[in-house]
Design a protein around this motif. Sequence first.
Motif, mmCIF file in Angstrom:
data_model
loop_
_atom_site.group_PDB
_atom_site.id
_atom_site.type_symbol
_atom_site.label_atom_id
_atom_site.label_comp_id
_atom_site.label_asym_id
_atom_site.label_seq_id
_atom_site.Cartn_x
_atom_site.Cartn_y
_atom_site.Cartn_z
ATOM 1 N N VAL A 36 8.330 16.677 7.425
ATOM 2 C CA VAL A 36 7.309 15.793 8.002
ATOM 3 C C VAL A 36 6.155 15.632 7.012
ATOM 4 C CG1 VAL A 36 5.601 15.591 9.846
ATOM 5 C CG2 VAL A 36 7.934 16.269 10.386
ATOM 6 N N PHE A 37 5.747 16.752 6.359
ATOM 7 C CA PHE A 37 4.640 16.682 5.384
ATOM 8 C C PHE A 37 5.029 15.796 4.208
ATOM 9 C CE2 PHE A 37 2.386 18.240 1.670
ATOM 10 C CZ PHE A 37 1.087 18.061 2.087
ATOM 11 N N PHE A 38 6.263 15.946 3.698
ATOM 12 C CA PHE A 38 6.726 15.150 2.578
ATOM 13 C C PHE A 38 6.757 13.673 2.972
ATOM 14 C CE2 PHE A 38 10.144 13.221 0.040
ATOM 15 C CZ PHE A 38 9.649 13.478 -1.222
ATOM 16 N N PHE A 39 7.244 13.361 4.183
ATOM 17 C CA PHE A 39 7.277 11.992 4.665
ATOM 18 C C PHE A 39 5.865 11.427 4.741
ATOM 19 C CE2 PHE A 39 7.107 9.020 8.290
ATOM 20 C CZ PHE A 39 7.933 8.038 7.800
ATOM 21 N N PHE A 40 4.930 12.164 5.310
ATOM 22 C CA PHE A 40 3.528 11.715 5.374
ATOM 23 C C PHE A 40 2.945 11.534 3.986
ATOM 24 C CE2 PHE A 40 3.075 13.286 9.868
ATOM 25 C CZ PHE A 40 2.704 12.077 10.402
ATOM 26 N N TRP A 41 3.227 12.479 3.105
ATOM 27 C CA TRP A 41 2.636 12.462 1.769
ATOM 28 C C TRP A 41 3.165 11.285 0.953
ATOM 29 C CZ3 TRP A 41 4.565 14.812 -3.113
ATOM 30 C CH2 TRP A 41 3.565 14.823 -4.102
ATOM 31 N N LYS A 42 4.464 10.969 1.053
ATOM 32 C CA LYS A 42 5.070 9.906 0.257
ATOM 33 C C LYS A 42 4.932 8.521 0.899
ATOM 34 C CE LYS A 42 6.838 11.703 -3.411
ATOM 35 N NZ LYS A 42 6.489 11.238 -4.716
ATOM 36 N N LYS A 43 5.023 8.427 2.195
ATOM 37 C CA LYS A 43 5.070 7.126 2.840
ATOM 38 C C LYS A 43 3.758 6.748 3.524
ATOM 39 C CE LYS A 43 9.322 6.071 1.970
ATOM 40 N NZ LYS A 43 9.673 4.956 1.170
ATOM 41 N N LEU A 44 3.283 7.578 4.416
ATOM 42 C CA LEU A 44 2.132 7.203 5.227
ATOM 43 C C LEU A 44 0.806 7.369 4.496
ATOM 44 C CD1 LEU A 44 3.170 8.571 8.736
ATOM 45 C CD2 LEU A 44 3.193 6.231 7.930
ATOM 46 N N LEU A 45 0.638 8.455 3.779
ATOM 47 C CA LEU A 45 -0.637 8.727 3.115
ATOM 48 C C LEU A 45 -1.022 7.629 2.127
ATOM 49 C CD1 LEU A 45 -2.906 10.760 3.145
ATOM 50 C CD2 LEU A 45 -1.795 11.959 1.283
ATOM 51 N N ASN A 47 -0.191 4.463 2.220
ATOM 52 C CA ASN A 47 -0.540 3.282 3.024
ATOM 53 C C ASN A 47 -1.907 3.463 3.693
ATOM 54 O OD1 ASN A 47 1.800 1.945 2.359
ATOM 55 N ND2 ASN A 47 2.924 2.605 4.173
ATOM 56 N N ILE A 48 -2.135 4.645 4.209
ATOM 57 C CA ILE A 48 -3.430 4.932 4.844
ATOM 58 C C ILE A 48 -4.537 4.845 3.805
ATOM 59 C CG2 ILE A 48 -4.809 6.745 5.937
ATOM 60 C CD1 ILE A 48 -2.237 7.636 7.389
ATOM 61 N N ASN A 49 -4.316 5.463 2.625
ATOM 62 C CA ASN A 49 -5.330 5.396 1.555
ATOM 63 C C ASN A 49 -5.561 3.959 1.103
ATOM 64 O OD1 ASN A 49 -5.883 8.109 1.510
ATOM 65 N ND2 ASN A 49 -4.381 8.569 -0.096
ATOM 66 N N LYS A 50 -4.476 3.166 1.040
ATOM 67 C CA LYS A 50 -4.593 1.767 0.628
ATOM 68 C C LYS A 50 -5.430 0.993 1.651
ATOM 69 C CE LYS A 50 -1.783 -2.311 -0.262
ATOM 70 N NZ LYS A 50 -0.433 -2.871 -0.187
ATOM 71 N N VAL A 51 -5.161 1.180 2.923
ATOM 72 C CA VAL A 51 -5.913 0.490 3.976
ATOM 73 C C VAL A 51 -7.373 0.931 3.954
ATOM 74 C CG1 VAL A 51 -6.166 0.291 6.480
ATOM 75 C CG2 VAL A 51 -3.906 0.068 5.440
ATOM 76 N N LEU A 52 -7.607 2.241 3.800
ATOM 77 C CA LEU A 52 -8.991 2.753 3.732
ATOM 78 C C LEU A 52 -9.730 2.193 2.516
ATOM 79 C CD1 LEU A 52 -8.546 6.486 4.813
ATOM 80 C CD2 LEU A 52 -9.559 4.626 6.129
ATOM 81 N N GLU A 53 -9.037 2.107 1.379
ATOM 82 C CA GLU A 53 -9.654 1.558 0.159
ATOM 83 C C GLU A 53 -9.996 0.071 0.344
ATOM 84 O OE1 GLU A 53 -11.382 1.567 -3.481
ATOM 85 O OE2 GLU A 53 -10.659 3.309 -2.362
ATOM 86 N N GLU A 54 -9.073 -0.680 0.951
ATOM 87 C CA GLU A 54 -9.329 -2.096 1.208
ATOM 88 C C GLU A 54 -10.512 -2.266 2.154
ATOM 89 O OE1 GLU A 54 -5.667 -3.659 2.702
ATOM 90 O OE2 GLU A 54 -4.719 -3.730 0.724
ATOM 91 N N ARG A 55 -10.569 -1.428 3.165
ATOM 92 C CA ARG A 55 -11.674 -1.485 4.122
ATOM 93 C C ARG A 55 -13.000 -1.142 3.431
ATOM 94 N NH1 ARG A 55 -10.929 1.177 9.798
ATOM 95 N NH2 ARG A 55 -10.065 -0.864 10.232
ATOM 96 N N ARG A 56 -12.968 -0.096 2.566
ATOM 97 C CA ARG A 56 -14.174 0.293 1.827
ATOM 98 C C ARG A 56 -14.625 -0.844 0.911
ATOM 99 N NH1 ARG A 56 -15.484 1.804 -2.991
ATOM 100 N NH2 ARG A 56 -13.343 1.924 -3.715
ATOM 101 N N GLU A 57 -13.682 -1.464 0.210
ATOM 102 C CA GLU A 57 -14.012 -2.589 -0.673
ATOM 103 C C GLU A 57 -14.559 -3.774 0.131
ATOM 104 O OE1 GLU A 57 -10.549 -3.475 -2.959
ATOM 105 O OE2 GLU A 57 -10.720 -1.663 -4.178
ATOM 106 N N ALA A 58 -13.936 -4.022 1.281
ATOM 107 C CA ALA A 58 -14.410 -5.129 2.123
ATOM 108 C C ALA A 58 -15.822 -4.852 2.615
ATOM 109 C CB ALA A 58 -13.460 -5.333 3.299
ATOM 110 N N ILE A 59 -16.075 -3.621 3.002
ATOM 111 C CA ILE A 59 -17.419 -3.265 3.484
ATOM 112 C C ILE A 59 -18.420 -3.371 2.347
ATOM 113 C CG2 ILE A 59 -18.825 -1.365 4.338
ATOM 114 C CD1 ILE A 59 -16.397 -0.521 6.038
#
Length: 184
Positions: A36-45, A47-59
Amino acid sequence: MIANLVQLAAEHAEEQNPLIPPGPELLVGAIAFAIVFFFFWKKLLPNINKVLEERREAIEGGIEKAEAAQTEAQSVLEQYKAQLAEARHEAARLRQEAQEQGATLIAEMRAEGQRQREEIVAAGHAQIEADRKAAAQSLRQDVGQLATDLAGKLVGESLEDSARQSRTIDRFLDELEEKAEAAR
C-alpha cells in the motif's frame, strides 16, 4: 465445547502477549503495508503533489495578478485624480476668463452706450439750437413785418423799402433783446 474453547484460549493467552500479534500475522501485515505504501508513493503521492503544486502556483499567480491589478488600479486612480484636478483648474481658468470677458464686454457696452447717449444729446442740442435759430429768424421776420406795418400805419406812409425796413426791424429787435437781457 465452549468450555474447551475458553480453556484453550486461556492457555494460548498465557503464552502470548495480547498486544503483540503473532509472527505470521505481523509479517502479512508488514507486506500489505509495504504494498500500500509503495502504491501511494509511486502513484498517488506524485499526483497529490502535482495537484498541490498547481494549486500553490494558481494561488501565488492569483495573488500576483491581484497585486498587479491593485497597482494598476492605484495608477489609474492617481491619473484620474490628476486629470480631475487639471479639469477643475481648467474650469476655474475658463470661469475667470469668462468673468473677465464679461466685465470687458460690459465696460465696452457702457462706453458705447455713453458715446451713443452723448451723440444723441449733442444731436438734440444741435437740433434745438437749429430750431431756436429758425424760430428766432421766423419770429424776427414776423415781428419785423408787424412792426413795419404798425409803423407804416402810425406814420401814415408806406415803409415798403426793404433796406430801410430791414434796418428798422433789426434796430427794433436789438433794442428788445437788450431790454430782455437787462431784465434778467
